[in-house]
Design an enzyme around this catalytic site. Structure first.
Site, PDB file in Angstrom:
ATOM      1  N   LYS A  54       2.907   6.864   5.592  1.00 49.47           N
ATOM      2  CA  LYS A  54       2.068   5.776   5.083  1.00 49.47           C
ATOM      3  C   LYS A  54       2.656   4.419   5.449  1.00 49.47           C
ATOM      4  CE  LYS A  54      -1.430   4.305   2.575  1.00 49.47           C
ATOM      5  NZ  LYS A  54      -1.472   3.063   3.376  1.00 49.47           N
TER       6      LYS A  54
ATOM      7  N   SER B 272      -6.125   3.482   4.036  1.00 53.20           N
ATOM      8  CA  SER B 272      -5.458   2.712   2.988  1.00 53.20           C
ATOM      9  C   SER B 272      -6.482   1.895   2.207  1.00 53.20           C
ATOM     10  CB  SER B 272      -4.383   1.785   3.583  1.00 53.20           C
ATOM     11  OG  SER B 272      -3.499   1.331   2.571  1.00 53.20           O
TER      12      SER B 272
ATOM     13  N   LYS C 247       0.107   3.752  -2.703  1.00 51.00           N
ATOM     14  CA  LYS C 247      -0.857   4.854  -2.607  1.00 51.00           C
ATOM     15  C   LYS C 247      -0.178   6.210  -2.447  1.00 51.00           C
ATOM     16  CE  LYS C 247      -4.607   1.945  -0.819  1.00 51.00           C
ATOM     17  NZ  LYS C 247      -3.992   0.648  -0.541  1.00 51.00           N
TER      18      LYS C 247
ATOM     19  N   SER D  94       0.803  -1.231   0.000  1.00 52.18           N
ATOM     20  CA  SER D  94       0.000   0.000   0.000  1.00 52.18           C
ATOM     21  C   SER D  94       0.830   1.273   0.000  1.00 52.18           C
ATOM     22  CB  SER D  94      -0.961   0.007   1.195  1.00 52.18           C
ATOM     23  OG  SER D  94      -2.085  -0.796   0.911  1.00 52.18           O
TER      24      SER D  94
END
Length: 387
Positions: free
Chosen positions: A216, A114, A57, A54
């Site tokens: 993140k 997420s 992203k 992820s």
């Protein structure tokens, strides 16, 4: 006697296996960078190809930010969830097909929760289709000089061809911070609410490690647990990347440890832009994270790095107030109906690559020094961002 000998040999073999796993874990990528100088303070396998999960992203967000700056979409543009988006596996928003939120709210849900479904919804809205958006992602990666990076989807669910490196993730993150500082609060948000739904970040540093500003986390079996974290302490702004951890505990504790070592004076004298990527296939962590070796691998990791385990010291001992954001459900919107899109109030700007294809001049990746043009191609000076 023979049984005892065989038992002893089995025990030694098990120890050797755990030691071997621990040794391989020690090669997992780690990277610490000074945000203001681009100096690499610590690096371990930073150019090793790796599956981003992820952390993908981050690029999804960058492309959305860039298209907003160009006036192609705005923060008020409705983002609608298609049936295909809703059908993706978790993590996701849980909103039904045809539900819509504003682009701003979609970006919060994308980066805090997420949410994979929101990644596809943003891709459809910004790029016209998922494939069109992925093309924009790879174009941005090329312009940034991310030579180890290729994207196949906007969400990070595993695809063998989706690959990056700790070095490339650091460069991408710094481009976000430099060119779009107005969106920094999104990366530092711990919780998003929409009605009775509550979406929480997996970045424990936000509430347990003072000075953390973002960014993140990510996880799939083939990547292990990954994180990009930004921290401001003692007048320093540092960015840490940890890839391939065996648990959320290890991922978060290692990131905090990296930052503390950087504050204490760790440095290599290298520049991030000059840090090379390695050739070869990405490491596949699936056997050690989700396969038959997982139990032994986790045990080896805990033995090698016990920080944060019960009865052990931890770097995550601060109490930090969580930043919360309230999103709004726009209801169900059928696609195919044209909607007005207001242009942003600021002048649209975009990064222009320099030098050879894929190359990025060092001066481009510093606050206030990026070469930018307006949509009409006329140079437009920008003031130094106020971080």
């Amino acid at each position: 006697m023979h049984f005892a000998r065989r038992l002893g040999l089995a025990f030694l073999f098990a120890l050797a296996s755990i030691a071997s796993l621990a040794a391989s874990a020690a090669a997992n990528p780690l990277l610490l960078v000074d945000i203001d100088t681009l100096e690499v303070l610590e690096a371990q396998e930073a150019g090793q190809p790796w599956h981003p999960a992820s952390l993908t992203k981050l690029m999804t967000a960058f492309v959305a930010f860039e298209q907003i700056s160009l006036g192609n979409v705005s923060l008020d543009t409705p983002v609608t969830l298609s049936k295909a988006a809703v059908a993706l596996p978790p993590s996701k928003s849980g909103l039904p097909a045809d539900s819509a939120v504003s682009m701003q709210d979609a970006l919060y849900i994308l980066l805090v929760k997420s949410a994979n479904d929101m990644a596809v919804a943003i891709a459809d809205t910004v790029g016209g289709s998922e494939a069109g958006f992925v093309a924009l992602m790879n174009d941005a990666a090329r312009r940034m000089g991310l030579s180890a990076t290729h994207f196949s989807n906007p969400h990070g669910l595993h695809d063998p061809s989706q690959v990056t490196s700790a070095r490339d993730l650091a460069v991408l993150s710094l481009y976000i911070l430099q060119n779009y500082p107005q969106y920094a609060p999104i990366f530092g948000t711990e919780e998003v609410t929409i009605g009775k739904r509550v979406y929480e970040s997996q970045n424990a540093l936000l509430t347990k490690f003072a000075g953390t500003t973002g960014m993140k986390t990510g996880y799939v079996c083939s990547s292990g647990l990954n994180i990009v974290a930004t921290v401001e302490r003692g007048g320093r702004r540092l960015l840490a990347v940890v890839l391939g951890a065996s648990s959320g505990r290890e991922r978060n504790e290692r990131a905090a440890e990296l930052v503390l070592r950087g504050i204490s004076g760790a440095r290599t004298g290298q520049n991030l832009i000059a840090l090379p990527n390695q050739a070869g296939a990405p490491v596949d962590m699936r056997p050690m994270i989700c396969g038959a070796q997982a139990k032994a691998y986790v045990a080896a990791q805990e033995a090698a790095f016990p920080m944060g385990l019960e009865g052990q010291p931890s770097y995550l001992t601060d109490t930090v107030a969580a930043r919360s954001y309230a999103a709004s459900d726009l209801g169900r919107i059928r696609t195919g109906v044209p909607l007005p899109r207001p242009r942003p109030e600021h002048m649209p700007v975009t990064i222009v690559p320099t030098g050879q294809p894929g190359a990025v001049a060092e001066a481009e990746l510093r606050p206030g020094l990026s070469a930018t043009v307006t949509a009409a191609g006329i140079p437009f000076p920008r003031p130094r961002p106020n971080f």
